[in-house]
Design an enzyme around this catalytic site. Structure first.
Site, mmCIF file in Angstrom:
data_model
loop_
_atom_site.group_PDB
_atom_site.id
_atom_site.type_symbol
_atom_site.label_atom_id
_atom_site.label_comp_id
_atom_site.label_asym_id
_atom_site.label_seq_id
_atom_site.Cartn_x
_atom_site.Cartn_y
_atom_site.Cartn_z
ATOM 1 N N ALA A 203 0.851 -1.193 0.000
ATOM 2 C CA ALA A 203 0.000 0.000 0.000
ATOM 3 C C ALA A 203 0.883 1.239 0.000
ATOM 4 O O ALA A 203 1.987 1.237 0.542
ATOM 5 C CB ALA A 203 -0.903 0.004 1.232
ATOM 6 N N LYS A 204 0.369 2.295 -0.623
ATOM 7 C CA LYS A 204 1.138 3.546 -0.631
ATOM 8 C C LYS A 204 0.612 4.415 0.508
ATOM 9 O O LYS A 204 -0.257 5.272 0.334
ATOM 10 C CB LYS A 204 1.012 4.247 -1.985
ATOM 11 C CG LYS A 204 2.116 5.257 -2.252
ATOM 12 C CD LYS A 204 2.150 5.652 -3.716
ATOM 13 C CE LYS A 204 3.212 6.720 -3.985
ATOM 14 N NZ LYS A 204 4.589 6.236 -3.787
#
Length: 364
Positions: A203-204
């Protein structure tokens, strides 16, 4: 209303935009992430109501209650992308749909309300339409776009928030690394890890980057530009840099890169590089890569180039790898032909100087 592109944006132009003269002076040497445009996008979300109140408005501080959930439980995600002044004078985007898709995936992992992908793309386009005069015309200048979303509900309690604020801001930028394209020195972190199996590595989210900062500071203490992380379990497999994926080039021109294992961010530049390299007839493997394979391959001459890639820096050659057990160099220490060639091909597509058979680029 909560539908995707069905939400209309209210446009509220800034009453005090930067003057054309001042803007021109700022664009002469914007650096990276230091200068910002006149406007921002905001869209709100409430459980039971969906996404609503989409605006393009003057960039300004965001009022925040001390009990705002993001400050305590770190529900936050972001993206990084660019708008380009193309060779034909139009404003272009590169794979904005892929950023929208990854943003939704990040939201899912962080248990946040996902923004509809078409609304994400429209929000970016609306901001660039308002601030397109801020796009640099210098070589490799671009408008860096930062969409982000955070838990805006005011509460203290460990559960997913019921309210979110989504924003997009923009920053005119030059090259990520000052001094032009030149090999960087990398520090191998043997003490810290960036992510672990089952964690948020794919995930960013801001927490991943916060976790990398101490190792990055350690890299700087050892005269290095960036840090590369190893896996959290065996501490022998290469994951990624603090904010970039990594590729290895053999002397026969074939390439390999760490596979996406849940701990590595699925980079859009990474995916583009794999596609372009295979089109050139190169074999590209996605598989586990040990630090020993990298070191031994570099010293034997089997691995002749290594490069990092990401939206901000595009492709950056790695010249020296340094760690507690010494260092090794790649090739002759310069920018290798495979790295340079792939980088030029990608940049030419982004700026509209080359054909785009993949439909990666769109215009405003």
């Amino acid at each position: 209303m909560s539908g995707g592109g069905t939400i209309d944006f209210e446009i509220r132009p800034s009453s005090q935009p930067v003057s054309a003269t001042e803007r021109e002076a700022l664009l002469a040497n914007p650096g990276f992430g230091r200068v910002f445009t006149d406007h921002m996008v905001t869209i709100r979300y409430a459980e039971g109501k969906g996404w609503y109140d989409a605006r393009v408005e003057a960039r300004a501080p965001i009022p925040m209650d001390p009990a705002t959930a993001v400050l305590h439980y770190a529900q936050e995600i972001f993206e990084g992308m660019k708008a380009y002044r193309r060779a034909d004078g139009q404003v272009g985007f590169f794979r904005a749909d892929a950023n929208a898709r990854r943003f939704a995936q990040s939201a899912h992992r962080m248990s946040m309300a996902p923004l509809p992908e078409d609304l994400f793309v429209n929000s970016v386009r609306e901001l660039v339409r308002a601030d397109q005069e801020w796009i640099p015309t210098s070589t490799e200048g671009s408008l860096y776009l930062r969409p982000f979303q955070y838990a805006s509900e005011v509460f203290l309690g460990v559960r997913p928030a019921r309210e979110y604020l989504y924003c997009v801001i923009a920053s005119p930028v030059g090259p990520y690394f000052s001094g032009g394209l030149k090999p960087v020195t990398i520090w191998v972190s043997d003490e810290y890890t960036r992510a672990s199996p089952g964690g948020t590595g794919a995930a960013k989210c801001g927490g991943n980057y916060a976790a990398s900062l101490l190792a990055q500071a350690q890299a700087a203490e050892h005269g290095c530009d960036q840090v590369v992380f190893l896996d959290a379990v065996e501490r022998k497999y290469v994951d990624e840099l603090g904010g970039m994926n990594v590729f290895f080039v053999r002397k026969d021109g074939s390439m390999f890169t760490p596979e996406l294992n849940g701990s590595i961010l699925p980079g859009i530049t990474r995916d583009s590089v794999i596609t372009l390299a295979r089109e050139q007839g190169r074999q590209v493997e996605e598989r586990p890569v040990t630090i020993d394979e990298w070191r031994d391959g570099a010293r034997s001459g089997e691995i002749v180039e290594t490069f990092a890639c990401g939206t901000a820096a595009v492709l950056t050659p790695i010249g020296t790898v340094r760690g507690v057990d010494g260092e090794f160099k790649l090739g002759d220490g310069g920018t290798g032909p495979v790295t340079a060639g792939l980088r030029q091909t990608l940049v030419d597509i982004q700026y509209g100087r080359a054909a785009d058979p993949h439909g990666w680029t769109t215009t405003l």
